[in-house]
Design a protein around this motif. Structure first.
Motif, PDB file in Angstrom:
ATOM      1  N   GLU A 213     -18.692  36.589  37.099  1.00 31.94           N
ATOM      2  CA  GLU A 213     -17.506  36.513  36.195  1.00 31.94           C
ATOM      3  C   GLU A 213     -17.752  35.520  35.255  1.00 31.94           C
ATOM      4  OE1 GLU A 213     -12.511  35.928  36.480  1.00 31.94           O
ATOM      5  OE2 GLU A 213     -13.776  34.591  37.406  1.00 31.94           O
ATOM      6  N   GLU A 214     -17.895  34.266  35.359  1.00 34.44           N
ATOM      7  CA  GLU A 214     -18.492  33.231  34.614  1.00 34.44           C
ATOM      8  C   GLU A 214     -19.696  33.514  33.717  1.00 34.44           C
ATOM      9  OE1 GLU A 214     -19.564  28.303  34.735  1.00 34.44           O
ATOM     10  OE2 GLU A 214     -18.995  29.464  36.763  1.00 34.44           O
ATOM     11  N   ASN A 215     -20.682  34.161  34.360  1.00 36.17           N
ATOM     12  CA  ASN A 215     -21.737  34.566  33.622  1.00 36.17           C
ATOM     13  C   ASN A 215     -21.475  35.461  32.428  1.00 36.17           C
ATOM     14  OD1 ASN A 215     -24.592  34.441  33.026  1.00 36.17           O
ATOM     15  ND2 ASN A 215     -24.665  36.710  34.015  1.00 36.17           N
ATOM     16  N   ALA A 216     -20.441  36.437  32.847  1.00 34.01           N
ATOM     17  CA  ALA A 216     -19.974  37.546  31.889  1.00 34.01           C
ATOM     18  C   ALA A 216     -19.345  36.982  30.693  1.00 34.01           C
ATOM     19  CB  ALA A 216     -19.133  38.546  32.766  1.00 34.01           C
ATOM     20  N   SER A 217     -18.411  36.083  31.022  1.00 29.66           N
ATOM     21  CA  SER A 217     -17.729  35.360  30.095  1.00 29.66           C
ATOM     22  C   SER A 217     -18.775  34.491  28.986  1.00 29.66           C
ATOM     23  CB  SER A 217     -16.543  34.505  30.530  1.00 29.66           C
ATOM     24  OG  SER A 217     -17.474  33.258  31.089  1.00 29.66           O
ATOM     25  N   GLN A 218     -19.451  33.797  29.672  1.00 28.80           N
ATOM     26  CA  GLN A 218     -20.527  32.860  28.789  1.00 28.80           C
ATOM     27  C   GLN A 218     -21.305  33.939  27.936  1.00 28.80           C
ATOM     28  OE1 GLN A 218     -21.033  29.652  28.562  1.00 28.80           O
ATOM     29  NE2 GLN A 218     -19.273  29.219  29.946  1.00 28.80           N
ATOM     30  N   MET A 219     -21.712  35.015  28.550  1.00 30.36           N
ATOM     31  CA  MET A 219     -22.633  35.987  27.990  1.00 30.36           C
ATOM     32  C   MET A 219     -22.068  36.586  26.624  1.00 30.36           C
ATOM     33  SD  MET A 219     -24.577  39.511  29.148  1.00 30.36           S
ATOM     34  CE  MET A 219     -22.961  40.437  29.132  1.00 30.36           C
ATOM     35  N   LEU A 220     -20.589  36.987  26.835  1.00 30.27           N
ATOM     36  CA  LEU A 220     -20.074  37.528  25.555  1.00 30.27           C
ATOM     37  C   LEU A 220     -19.801  36.666  24.494  1.00 30.27           C
ATOM     38  CD1 LEU A 220     -17.389  39.748  27.713  1.00 30.27           C
ATOM     39  CD2 LEU A 220     -19.373  40.518  26.209  1.00 30.27           C
ATOM     40  N   LYS A 221     -19.508  35.323  24.965  1.00 31.06           N
ATOM     41  CA  LYS A 221     -19.229  34.213  23.927  1.00 31.06           C
ATOM     42  C   LYS A 221     -20.606  34.043  23.169  1.00 31.06           C
ATOM     43  CE  LYS A 221     -17.596  31.342  27.026  1.00 31.06           C
ATOM     44  NZ  LYS A 221     -16.767  30.328  27.524  1.00 31.06           N
ATOM     45  N   MET A 222     -21.677  34.121  23.999  1.00 30.50           N
ATOM     46  CA  MET A 222     -23.125  33.898  23.334  1.00 30.50           C
ATOM     47  C   MET A 222     -23.386  34.952  22.523  1.00 30.50           C
ATOM     48  SD  MET A 222     -26.302  35.183  23.878  1.00 30.50           S
ATOM     49  CE  MET A 222     -26.453  35.876  25.271  1.00 30.50           C
ATOM     50  N   GLN A 223     -23.207  36.217  23.004  1.00 30.34           N
ATOM     51  CA  GLN A 223     -23.303  37.473  22.053  1.00 30.34           C
ATOM     52  C   GLN A 223     -22.662  37.389  20.708  1.00 30.34           C
ATOM     53  OE1 GLN A 223     -22.718  41.006  24.326  1.00 30.34           O
ATOM     54  NE2 GLN A 223     -24.589  40.638  25.388  1.00 30.34           N
ATOM     55  N   SER A 224     -21.265  36.795  20.948  1.00 29.23           N
ATOM     56  CA  SER A 224     -20.597  36.798  19.815  1.00 29.23           C
ATOM     57  C   SER A 224     -21.267  35.710  18.693  1.00 29.23           C
ATOM     58  CB  SER A 224     -19.054  36.511  20.028  1.00 29.23           C
ATOM     59  OG  SER A 224     -18.978  35.356  20.616  1.00 29.23           O
ATOM     60  N   LYS A 225     -21.428  34.830  19.060  1.00 25.49           N
ATOM     61  CA  LYS A 225     -21.816  33.686  18.079  1.00 25.49           C
ATOM     62  C   LYS A 225     -23.166  34.170  17.625  1.00 25.49           C
ATOM     63  CE  LYS A 225     -19.567  29.834  20.564  1.00 25.49           C
ATOM     64  NZ  LYS A 225     -18.869  29.445  19.312  1.00 25.49           N
ATOM     65  N   VAL A 226     -24.198  34.374  18.517  1.00 25.61           N
ATOM     66  CA  VAL A 226     -25.496  34.902  17.966  1.00 25.61           C
ATOM     67  C   VAL A 226     -25.372  36.076  16.963  1.00 25.61           C
ATOM     68  CG1 VAL A 226     -27.649  36.197  18.563  1.00 25.61           C
ATOM     69  CG2 VAL A 226     -26.917  34.335  20.007  1.00 25.61           C
ATOM     70  N   ALA A 227     -24.385  37.043  16.810  1.00 27.52           N
ATOM     71  CA  ALA A 227     -24.183  38.126  16.299  1.00 27.52           C
ATOM     72  C   ALA A 227     -23.704  37.598  14.807  1.00 27.52           C
ATOM     73  CB  ALA A 227     -23.313  39.130  16.698  1.00 27.52           C
ATOM     74  N   LYS A 228     -22.735  36.659  15.041  1.00 30.92           N
ATOM     75  CA  LYS A 228     -22.364  35.906  13.708  1.00 30.92           C
ATOM     76  C   LYS A 228     -23.425  35.014  12.852  1.00 30.92           C
ATOM     77  CE  LYS A 228     -18.451  34.610  12.836  1.00 30.92           C
ATOM     78  NZ  LYS A 228     -17.105  33.676  12.945  1.00 30.92           N
ATOM     79  N   ASN A 229     -24.467  34.584  13.749  1.00 27.92           N
ATOM     80  CA  ASN A 229     -25.527  33.970  13.138  1.00 27.92           C
ATOM     81  C   ASN A 229     -26.456  34.796  12.409  1.00 27.92           C
ATOM     82  OD1 ASN A 229     -24.448  31.428  13.766  1.00 27.92           O
ATOM     83  ND2 ASN A 229     -25.643  31.391  15.536  1.00 27.92           N
ATOM     84  N   LYS A 230     -26.561  35.949  13.276  1.00 27.29           N
ATOM     85  CA  LYS A 230     -27.383  36.953  12.538  1.00 27.29           C
ATOM     86  C   LYS A 230     -26.752  37.631  11.339  1.00 27.29           C
ATOM     87  CE  LYS A 230     -29.759  38.806  16.808  1.00 27.29           C
ATOM     88  NZ  LYS A 230     -29.790  40.239  17.553  1.00 27.29           N
ATOM     89  N   LEU A 231     -25.569  37.562  11.268  1.00 24.17           N
ATOM     90  CA  LEU A 231     -25.121  37.976  10.000  1.00 24.17           C
ATOM     91  C   LEU A 231     -25.101  37.343   8.852  1.00 24.17           C
ATOM     92  CD1 LEU A 231     -21.392  39.699  11.477  1.00 24.17           C
ATOM     93  CD2 LEU A 231     -23.332  40.930  10.382  1.00 24.17           C
TER      94      LEU A 231
END
Length: 481
Positions: free
Chosen positions: A382-400
């Motif tokens: 569960e903790e890994n899933a939340s961290q992964m989603l937070k990471m994905q959103s931040k990385v996606a914004k940086n890519k944008l």
């Protein structure tokens, strides 16, 4: 060569206009169609129904079980009746019965009981006679097999919380399957978005490549006329012809890639692979101003919810493991339907209480330890899933942000390239530059344009990744027109 080019462009036009369907397909249409037809989504929904039925079965475990019971038994030797173990009881009882009978008869005649001495004589005489004629051996029965049939009922009364725990496990599996359906649907929407944007990207390349082919053909015609007028050497005409053939080949490659992309999109939305879709829009850049996601946005994401549901499953599994230490109590009953060759007569029915208590099982303790470890594993997941989603959103914004800068730079570069090509073409008309210069300019313009659309494609893919990370992949339709 001019006839070949016209035939080539005509065929491409007919293929685009006739082979593809007449109705333009939007991204919203793809989402809606996939919800009805996608096989992977149907498979997940079918799995949900399976575990729902299993939950209903677990809830019915409280009801009694009725079984038809029958048995055929063959003994290695006939049954032996052990008369000697009951000899004393039978002799004693029979002697007392003789005394009692004689006393009743005497009482009926005289109204008085037999004297005690007479009773003692009758008792001793009966005991001697009966003891003398009682068999001094244990007789055996002749039958070695028998058959028994009946209807048995078994009602659980207390199972050490095993039934409740089993129902809780089934409920957690159903909840996980529900989240899995949402997760599959979300991922399908994300893949459809990527495929749709890819087709728009290829449409943009096809449109640009068609323009390049037309410009190269005009340049070839100019070179042919210049060679005829002995203004240019023949190799200039040959060079323009080579570049034109290469551009036509690239056009065919991009067109074939689009066909494959549309087949893959058909598979995702669940329609026939040969279905005709019309997606003729090109990829147009629209700047997107994203707001910060909601606090704890990952809690509503199916990816996180699937991971979270595994904790409830693990906790219910632990309760089942612990319940193995507790006893089980059943109410049982049987109604006798048929018996054959039995040495005794069984009553028609009976009821009883049955206790089952496992006093020692080396596996139970280890199972409890394993279930506790499963809870720890689920919480880490569960903790890994939340961290992964937070990471994905931040990385996606940086890519944008990165792709947005690339788009701006390449847009300025392609405008400069277009202007440069136009100026070189004008100079060629004034015989101040060669057709090769124009060819080179057109190729550079094409590559820069391709780089621009690739950056736009990367921008929208990053946008799709962002919306997918916050659990709203269909929200991208607001920005793709």
């Amino acid at each position: 060569m001019r006839i070949r080019l016209r035939i080539f462009l005509l065929l491409q036009f007919l293929f685009t206009f006739c082979v593809r369907g007449q109705e333009k397909v939007s991204l919203e249409y793809c989402f809606a169609t996939a919800k009805e037809n996608n096989i992977t989504l149907k498979q997940a929904q079918s799995g949900l129904k399976t575990v729902q039925y299993n939950l209903q079965a677990e809830k019915n475990s409280y009801f009694p079980k009725i079984d038809l019971l029958s048995s055929y038994t063959y003994l290695s030797s006939p049954l032996t009746i052990n008369l000697q173990t009951v000899k004393d009881g039978i002799v004693e009882g029979s002697s007392k019965q003789s005394v009692n009978t004689a006393n009743q008869i005497f009482n009926e005649i005289t109204g008085n009981n037999l004297p005690q001495a007479a009773q003692d004589r009758i008792y001793n005489t009966s005991k001697t006679i009966i003891g003398g004629i009682y068999p001094n051996y244990n007789p055996s029965l002749s039958e070695q097999s028998y058959f028994l049939a009946g209807v048995g009922v078994r009602q659980p009364l207390y199972l050490g919380n095993k039934l409740n725990s089993s129902i809780n496990v089934a409920k957690s599996v159903v909840k996980s399957a529900e989240f899995n359906v949402d997760l599959v649907g979300k991922e399908i929407d994300f893949l459809i978005t990527l495929q749709y944007v890819r087709i728009l990207y290829l449409n943009s390349l096809i449109h640009k490549q068609r323009t390049i082919v037309e410009a190269l053909n005009k340049n070839k015609n100019y070179a042919e006329e210049s060679v005829k007028n002995e203004i240019l050497p023949p190799y200039q005409k040959n060079w323009t012809n080579v570049i034109l053939i290469q551009a036509e080949s690239q056009f065919n490659t991009i067109s074939n890639e689009k066909q494959n992309a549309q087949i893959e999109l058909n598979k995702l939305i669940g329609i026939d692979l040969d279905s005709n879709l019309t997606i003729s829009d090109t990829l147009r850049y629209n700047a997107v101003n994203l707001n910060e996601p909601l606090k704890d946005f990952w809690l509503s994401n199916p990816t996180y919810q699937v991971a979270n549901s595994k904790i409830a499953f693990a906790e219910a599994t632990e309760k089942i493991s612990k319940s193995l230490f507790l006893p089980n109590l059943f109410a049982v009953g049987n109604f006798n339907l048929y018996q054959k060759d039995l040495p005794v007569t069984i009553p028609n029915w009976f009821v009883a209480l049955e206790l089952q208590w496992t006093l020692f099982n080396a596996q139970t303790g280890k199972r409890v330890q394993a279930s506790k470890q499963l809870i720890e594993e689920a919480r880490l997941g569960e903790e890994n899933a939340s961290q992964m989603l937070k990471m994905q959103s931040k990385v996606a914004k940086n890519k944008l942000d990165s792709f947005e800068k690339d788009v701006m730079a390449l847009d300025a570069a392609r405008k400069e390239a277009f202007t440069t090509t136009k100026l070189i073409t004008q100079r060629m008309m004034n015989q101040l530059s060669s057709p090769k210069d124009v060819n080179d300019a057109l190729l550079i313009e094409s590559e820069i344009d391709k780089g621009y659309y690739t950056a736009v494609l990367g921008y929208y893919i990053a946008l799709a990744e962002y919306f997918n990370s916050i659990g709203e992949p269909t929200k991208i339709t607001q920005f793709i027109q």
